[in-house]
Design an enzyme around this catalytic site. Structure first.
Site, PDB file in Angstrom:
ATOM      1  N   ASP A  63       0.880  -1.171   0.000  1.00 33.77           N
ATOM      2  CA  ASP A  63       0.000   0.000   0.000  1.00 33.77           C
ATOM      3  C   ASP A  63       0.913   1.215   0.000  1.00 33.77           C
ATOM      4  O   ASP A  63       1.402   1.632   1.046  1.00 33.77           O
ATOM      5  CB  ASP A  63      -0.906   0.000   1.231  1.00 33.77           C
ATOM      6  CG  ASP A  63      -1.796   1.232   1.292  1.00 33.77           C
ATOM      7  OD1 ASP A  63      -2.237   1.705   0.221  1.00 33.77           O
ATOM      8  OD2 ASP A  63      -2.033   1.737   2.395  1.00 33.77           O
ATOM      9  N   GLU A 119      -1.396  -1.577  -4.859  1.00 32.88           N
ATOM     10  CA  GLU A 119      -2.622  -0.815  -5.091  1.00 32.88           C
ATOM     11  C   GLU A 119      -2.329   0.344  -6.044  1.00 32.88           C
ATOM     12  O   GLU A 119      -1.314   1.021  -5.908  1.00 32.88           O
ATOM     13  CB  GLU A 119      -3.148  -0.294  -3.761  1.00 32.88           C
ATOM     14  CG  GLU A 119      -4.583   0.125  -3.811  1.00 32.88           C
ATOM     15  CD  GLU A 119      -5.145   0.383  -2.427  1.00 32.88           C
ATOM     16  OE1 GLU A 119      -6.035  -0.369  -2.022  1.00 32.88           O
ATOM     17  OE2 GLU A 119      -4.695   1.320  -1.774  1.00 32.88           O
ATOM     18  N   ASP A 156      -2.234   1.059   7.153  1.00 33.90           N
ATOM     19  CA  ASP A 156      -1.425   0.831   5.952  1.00 33.90           C
ATOM     20  C   ASP A 156      -1.096  -0.648   5.781  1.00 33.90           C
ATOM     21  O   ASP A 156      -1.151  -1.184   4.674  1.00 33.90           O
ATOM     22  CB  ASP A 156      -0.143   1.661   6.012  1.00 33.90           C
ATOM     23  CG  ASP A 156      -0.442   3.150   6.067  1.00 33.90           C
ATOM     24  OD1 ASP A 156      -1.050   3.659   5.114  1.00 33.90           O
ATOM     25  OD2 ASP A 156      -0.079   3.794   7.068  1.00 33.90           O
TER      26      ASP A 156
END
Length: 166
Positions: A7, A68, A142
């Protein structure tokens, strides 16, 4: 299959490593790479992200990296910094020889929660349910998002391999 989920963030980059074996998921590692305060020079933060991810990859030896894609709803400056952090993450994974797979936030949420507009706390709760022994673990946002990306890739790759076999 061991997957590294990432992430990306220009201040904090989450990571999560999961194993999948015969349909069972297992947590290998999770955490965050803190690149310093937002006031710190961006190039210095990018170096910390790169070095941190290289260490995670060297320590846990994943075979793939799932990352992502950026969400465009932020301001332009934030999006540019996020994109640079994402680029550094992709570079670290590619240099290590990992296959890289990209997922939109809505696809990750849909794969984990079943709803593409799920809230962060819903994703974190579901991640804890999917990984044995995580129910009482304190999980940073996160790291939870990174684990969700990794689990999403496990689900998608299993589905894709089934389709190829037909």
């Amino acid at each position: 299959m061991r997957v590294l989920g990432i992430d990306p963030g220009s201040v904090t980059t989450g990571y999560g490593v999961v194993d999948e074996h015969r349909g069972n998921l297992a947590l290998v590692a999770q955490g965050s790479i803190r690149a310093g305060k937002a006031g710190k020079e961006l190039p210095d933060r990018l170096v910390l992200i790169f070095e941190g991810l290289r260490e995670v990859i060297a320590t846990h030896a994943p075979v793939a990296a799932a990352i992502e894609t950026p969400f465009a709803g932020r301001n332009v400056r934030s999006l540019v910094q996020l994109s640079q952090a994402r680029g550094v993450a992709v570079l670290a994974a590619r240099i290590a020889g990992l296959e890289i797979f990209e997922y939109a936030p809505s696809a990750v949420k849909n794969a984990i929660v079943g709803y593409g507009r799920a809230e962060k706390h819903q994703v974190a709760k579901r991640v804890k349910m999917l990984l044995p022994g995580m129910r009482d673990t304190v999980l940073g946002a996160d790291a939870a998002d990174a684990l969700a990306v990794a689990i999403c890739h496990v689900h998608v790759s299993k589905f894709t391999s089934r389709i190829r076999k037909q």
